[in-house]
Design a protein around this motif. Sequence first.
Motif, PDB file in Angstrom:
ATOM      1  N   GLY A  40       0.797  -1.219   0.000  1.00 59.80           N
ATOM      2  CA  GLY A  40       0.000   0.000   0.000  1.00 59.80           C
ATOM      3  C   GLY A  40       0.827   1.265   0.000  1.00 59.80           C
ATOM      4  N   VAL A  41       2.152   1.137  -0.180  1.00 58.59           N
ATOM      5  CA  VAL A  41       3.045   2.294  -0.180  1.00 58.59           C
ATOM      6  C   VAL A  41       3.737   2.390  -1.537  1.00 58.59           C
ATOM      7  CG1 VAL A  41       5.073   3.347   0.890  1.00 58.59           C
ATOM      8  CG2 VAL A  41       3.439   2.069   2.293  1.00 58.59           C
ATOM      9  N   THR A  42       3.845   3.602  -2.049  1.00 55.83           N
ATOM     10  CA  THR A  42       4.557   3.827  -3.308  1.00 55.83           C
ATOM     11  C   THR A  42       6.037   4.025  -3.013  1.00 55.83           C
ATOM     12  OG1 THR A  42       2.610   4.861  -4.304  1.00 55.83           O
ATOM     13  CG2 THR A  42       4.741   5.285  -5.345  1.00 55.83           C
ATOM     14  N   TRP A  43       6.845   3.148  -3.571  1.00 61.05           N
ATOM     15  CA  TRP A  43       8.296   3.188  -3.356  1.00 61.05           C
ATOM     16  C   TRP A  43       8.982   3.698  -4.612  1.00 61.05           C
ATOM     17  CZ3 TRP A  43      10.864   0.832   1.022  1.00 61.05           C
ATOM     18  CH2 TRP A  43      10.001   0.227   1.943  1.00 61.05           C
ATOM     19  N   LEU A  44      10.036   4.451  -4.424  1.00 64.41           N
ATOM     20  CA  LEU A  44      10.914   4.772  -5.531  1.00 64.41           C
ATOM     21  C   LEU A  44      11.781   3.539  -5.776  1.00 64.41           C
ATOM     22  CD1 LEU A  44      11.847   6.973  -7.505  1.00 64.41           C
ATOM     23  CD2 LEU A  44      13.578   7.613  -5.833  1.00 64.41           C
ATOM     24  N   ASP A  45      11.732   2.998  -6.968  1.00 61.39           N
ATOM     25  CA  ASP A  45      12.361   1.718  -7.266  1.00 61.39           C
ATOM     26  C   ASP A  45      13.771   1.927  -7.819  1.00 61.39           C
ATOM     27  OD1 ASP A  45      12.956  -0.880  -7.805  1.00 61.39           O
ATOM     28  OD2 ASP A  45      11.534  -1.108  -9.466  1.00 61.39           O
ATOM     29  N   LEU A  46      14.764   1.864  -6.914  1.00 62.69           N
ATOM     30  CA  LEU A  46      16.159   1.985  -7.335  1.00 62.69           C
ATOM     31  C   LEU A  46      16.901   0.671  -7.112  1.00 62.69           C
ATOM     32  CD1 LEU A  46      17.097   5.532  -5.953  1.00 62.69           C
ATOM     33  CD2 LEU A  46      16.081   4.906  -8.150  1.00 62.69           C
ATOM     34  N   ARG A  47      16.209  -0.431  -7.197  1.00 62.72           N
ATOM     35  CA  ARG A  47      16.826  -1.735  -6.990  1.00 62.72           C
ATOM     36  C   ARG A  47      17.912  -1.990  -8.036  1.00 62.72           C
ATOM     37  NH1 ARG A  47      11.962  -5.714  -7.398  1.00 62.72           N
ATOM     38  NH2 ARG A  47      11.389  -4.135  -8.956  1.00 62.72           N
TER      39      ARG A  47
END
Length: 296
Positions: A40-47
Amino acid sequence: MEDRVADLRARWTPEATAAAVAFLESRPTSGELPTMEQGGVTWLDLRGLRIEGTQVDRALLRNVNLRWAVFRDVGFKNARFVGCNLSQVQFEHCYLRRAQFEKCDIVNSRFESCDFSQAAITDSRVDFASFRNCEIRLEAIHFPADTSARALVRVCRNLKLNAMSMGNFIDAGALTYLEKTYERLGYWRDGAWGRWAGSLALSALWGYGEKPWRLALVMAFNIVFFGSVLHLVDPLPGKSWWEHVYFSAITYLTVGYGDLAPHSPLAQLLSVVCAAAGIGTFGMLIASVTKKVMYR
């Protein structure tokens, strides 16, 4: 199905990496960075991001997924990580002075040759994280209240090995004591009463080798105890209580002047037990004190 690490790292073209670095440096980015929804949280995807040889001081990272990222020779002075996923991230030769990690997942991360001076890791999961040749003190880590005893044991052991590799043997000793203390707590929670009792006895006796003054007190007590028992149970003919304590002391410390000697079988048996206890505890005291002196 979770993305493959190779695919995640392959997406970081020079242009995408430059945009990510600009974001970390709080500069305008030339393009949009990927995001992902999780819990339910928007993450910045820097994987899978790879960065080296730059400064991102005072960066504020909130809800950023950096799993499998690699940072080499990166300055994070005064940076703040809040609610970030740093699982399996590699930090090598990074400057983390006064960096703040708050409610982050740092499980299985690897820190090598990093400076954590005045840094703080608060309410974060650090189980299985490794620290090698890092300037970090145990005081920098504040564990969540629900952290398991076994996780605390692993963290203390890892920090102990790091402190030993840095030649910081005073911290290594303190971490050894904490490691064994948390280990004892784990025995209690697991219902391993025998191991718990043995660990508690070692703690009370000499603090797992880290508190030799406790052992000195135990030795003094034993000398008085054996002397009193001999005086009450089977006294030396015509000798006072103090002379029995004196006899106990020279027996316990294996001096054996020979001016006093027990004659009955019971007194001889007690003398043998007294001498055996003295050999054991005196040897432990010498080992513990020697370690403390050498590691100062």
